[in-house]
Design an enzyme around this catalytic site. Structure first.
Site, mmCIF file in Angstrom:
data_model
loop_
_atom_site.group_PDB
_atom_site.id
_atom_site.type_symbol
_atom_site.label_atom_id
_atom_site.label_comp_id
_atom_site.label_asym_id
_atom_site.label_seq_id
_atom_site.Cartn_x
_atom_site.Cartn_y
_atom_site.Cartn_z
ATOM 1 C CB SER A 162 46.680 40.296 38.659
ATOM 2 O OG SER A 162 45.280 40.248 38.824
ATOM 3 C CE LYS A 178 44.222 40.964 35.602
ATOM 4 N NZ LYS A 178 44.360 39.810 34.691
ATOM 5 C CE LYS A 195 41.842 39.413 38.649
ATOM 6 N NZ LYS A 195 41.383 38.690 37.441
ATOM 7 C CG ASP A 248 40.527 40.665 34.650
ATOM 8 O OD1 ASP A 248 39.442 40.519 34.038
ATOM 9 O OD2 ASP A 248 41.296 39.714 34.913
ATOM 10 C CD GLU A 269 42.226 40.301 31.854
ATOM 11 O OE1 GLU A 269 42.982 41.163 32.382
ATOM 12 O OE2 GLU A 269 42.379 39.082 32.021
ATOM 13 C CG ASP A 314 41.081 35.962 30.850
ATOM 14 O OD1 ASP A 314 41.217 34.803 30.418
ATOM 15 O OD2 ASP A 314 41.364 36.252 32.043
ATOM 16 C CE LYS A 321 44.144 34.342 32.670
ATOM 17 N NZ LYS A 321 42.862 34.409 33.405
ATOM 18 N N GLY A 345 47.817 35.035 33.690
ATOM 19 C CA GLY A 345 48.311 34.146 34.741
ATOM 20 C C GLY A 345 47.144 33.496 35.443
HETATM 21 O O1 OSB Z 1 41.276 36.735 35.106
HETATM 22 O O2 OSB Z 1 43.341 37.014 34.848
HETATM 23 C C1 OSB Z 1 42.409 36.516 35.475
HETATM 24 C C2 OSB Z 1 43.770 34.695 38.545
HETATM 25 C C3 OSB Z 1 42.944 33.597 38.569
HETATM 26 C C4 OSB Z 1 41.959 33.469 37.634
HETATM 27 C C5 OSB Z 1 41.784 34.450 36.664
HETATM 28 C C6 OSB Z 1 42.623 35.555 36.610
HETATM 29 C C7 OSB Z 1 43.606 35.689 37.606
HETATM 30 C C8 OSB Z 1 44.495 36.848 37.718
HETATM 31 C C9 OSB Z 1 45.821 36.609 38.372
HETATM 32 O O3 OSB Z 1 44.191 37.961 37.401
HETATM 33 C C10 OSB Z 1 46.884 36.434 37.389
HETATM 34 C C11 OSB Z 1 48.190 35.964 37.973
HETATM 35 O O4 OSB Z 1 48.436 34.749 38.064
HETATM 36 O O5 OSB Z 1 49.007 36.837 38.283
HETATM 37 MG MG MG Z 2 41.321 37.959 33.384
#
Ligand code: OSB
Ligand code: MG
Length: 368
Positions: free
Chosen positions: A135, A161, A163, A189, A214, A239, A263, A291
Site C-alpha cells: 500500500s 495499491k 492511496k 484505495d 477500494e 473495506d 481485515k 493490513g
Molecule cells: O484502508 O487499507 C486501508 C492502513 C491503515 C488504515 C487503513 C488502511 C491502511 C493501509 C495499509 O492501506 C495497509 C498495510 O498495513 O499495509
Molecule cells: Mg482500505
C-alpha cells in the site's frame, strides 16, 4: 482453558517514512497488544485500532478502555474460555470489534500453542506462502511517487495499491501506468474520500485497467457503492463497510462490491474473518487480506489467513520493513514477492523480549 490474567501493553513504533492517506498522515504506530496467560502458557493478540477514530470509529485508547472495563473482566469471570467462546462471551457489549478481535486472537494463539497447531492450519490454509502487495501512501509529487513505486517493484512486490483522494487520483494512476506499464497489478484505495457525485471523475480511472477501487464512498453508503458500480468499469471493493459476514452477504446481494478486503480487526476477529471468506467464496467474490500497519504478530496471523483458498488476490501483507526498521518479532522478509506462512504452533512467532521492551510505553496486568 481458564485465564489467569491478561496483560495490556502499549507499544510505540516509528514508521520508516510518513504514511499519508485521505484520512491523515501517520509517522508512528501506537499499538495495543494483548497477552493472555493460562495455567500452561500464554497467547498474543494485536489490536489494529489507530491512534484516532479516523479510519473507523474505534481508536486505541478507546479499545484499551473497553478491554480493561468490560471485555477482559467478562473473560476472566468465565470458567472455560476457548477462542470460539470469546464472541458469545462478549456479545452483550456492542461494537468494539477491533478490541474484541485482539482479545480473541490472543486466546486463539494460547489455545493453538497448547495444542501444537498453527493459525494457518486452524483457519484452513491451503498454501505455504502468499503473494504480497504493498500500500503506497499519498506523496507530495508524482516524481516522488514514481521513485517509491519503482523501489517496491524492485523489491519484488507483485501488486501496487495507490492511496487516492480528490486531487490525487487520475494523475498518479496515469503516471504509474505510463512509467511501469499495463502489466503491473494496480489498484487504488480512497478510504471513503468521495461521494456518488464524483462518479464521472472516478469513471476517468476506467481506461487504466485497475484491479479494483477500494472503498470510494462512506462506510455506511452501501447503496451508493451499488449505484457507483453501475456507473464505472473498475470493480468496486469494500473495506470499511464490511464489518461482519452478515454485512458482506448484504453488500454482495445489493451489488455493492465485486471484491472484498478482509481485515480481521474490522470484523471482530480471525474466526469471523474466515466466515467473511466463506460467504464471499460461496458467492464467487474474490477476497484479499488487508493490513493495518501490523507488527509481526498481526502480520503472522494475516499471512496465515491470506493462505486460505478464497484469497485469490495479493493482499496488503507486506514485509516488516515496509513500515518498521525493527519489528518486535523476527521480521517477515519478502522472497520472490511472497511471504512464508508461519508453521509453528499458534502465530508461529512471538515478541523478542528485548525488542518488545525497547518500544513498550505502558503495561497493565488484569487478573489475580
Ligand atoms: O484502508 O487499507 C486501508 C492502513 C491503515 C488504515 C487503513 C488502511 C491502511 C493501509 C495499509 O492501506 C495497509 C498495510 O498495513 O499495509
Ligand atoms: Mg482500505
Amino acid at each position: 482453558m481458564k485465564l489467569s490474567g491478561v496483560e495490556l501493553l502499549r507499544v510505540r513504533m516509528p514508521l520508516v517514512a510518513p504514511f499519508r492517506t485521505s484520512f491523515g498522515t501517520q509517522d508512528v504506530r501506537d499499538v495495543l497488544l494483548v497477552r493472555v496467560v493460562t495455567a500452561t502458557g500464554e497467547g498474543w493478540g494485536e489490536c489494529c485500532a489507530m491512534a484516532g477514530p479516523v479510519y473507523s470509529s474505534e481508536y486505541v485508547d478507546g479499545a484499551e478502555h473497553v478491554l480493561r472495563n468490560f471485555l477482559v473482566p467478562a473473560l476472566l469471570a468465565a470458567d472455560e474460555v476457548t477462542a470460539h467462546k470469546v464472541a458469545p462471551l462478549l456479545a452483550a457489549y456492542k461494537g468494539h470489534r477491533m478490541a474484541k478481535a485482539a482479545l480473541e486472537m490472543a486466546v486463539l494463539d494460547a489455545e493453538l500453542r497448547a495444542s501444537g497447531q498453527s493459525f494457518a492450519t486452524a483457519l484452513g490454509s491451503t498454501r505455504d506462502s502468499v503473494p504480497c502487495g504493498v500500500s503506497v501512501g499519498i506523496m507530495d509529487s508524482v516524481p516522488q511517487l514514481l521513485d517509491v513505486v519503482g523501489g517496491y517493484l524492485d523489491e519484488g512486490y507483485v501488486r501496487i495499491k495507490l492511496k487516492i483522494e480528490p486531487g490525487w487520483d487520475v494523475a498518479p494512476v496515469r503516471a504509474v501506468r505510463e512509467r511501469f506499464g499495463d502489466g503491473v497489478l494496480l489498484q487504488v484505495d480512497a478510504n471513503t474520500a468521495y461521494t456518488l457525485a464524483d462518479a464521472p471523475l472516478l469513471a476517468r480511472l476506467d481506461p487504466f485497467g485497475l484491479l479494483l477501487i477500494e472503498q470510494p464512498l462512506a462506510e455506511e453508503d452501501v447503496l451508493g457503492h451499488a449505484e457507483l458500480a453501475r456507473r464505472i468499469r473498475t470493480p468496486v471493493c469494500l473495506d470499511e463497510s464490511i464489518v461482519s459476514a452478515r454485512s458482506a452477504a448484504d453488500a454482495i446481494r445489493l451489488g455493492a462490491c465485486a471484491i472484498v478486503n478482509i481485515k480481521p480487526g474490522r470484523v471482530g476477529g480471525y474466526l469471523e474473518a474466515r466466515r467473511v471468506h466463506d460467504v464471499c467464496a460461496a458467492h464467487g467474490i474474490p477476497v484479499w487480506c488487508g493490513g493495518m500497519i501490523e507488527t509481526g504478530l498481526g502480520r503472522a496471523a494475516n499471512v496465515a489467513l491470506a493462505s486460505l483458498p478464497g484469497f485469490t488476490l495479493p493482499g496488503d501483507t507486506s514485509a516488516s520493513d515496509r513500515f518498521y526498521r525493527t519489528d518486535i518479532t523476527e521480521p517477515f522478509v519478502l522472497k520472490d514477492g511472497h511471504l512464508p506462512v508461519p508453521t509453528g504452533p499458534g502465530l508461529g512467532v512471538a515478541p523478542v523480549p528485548g525488542l518488545l521492551a525497547a518500544v513498550t510505553t505502558a503495561k497493565a496486568w488484569l487478573g489475580s
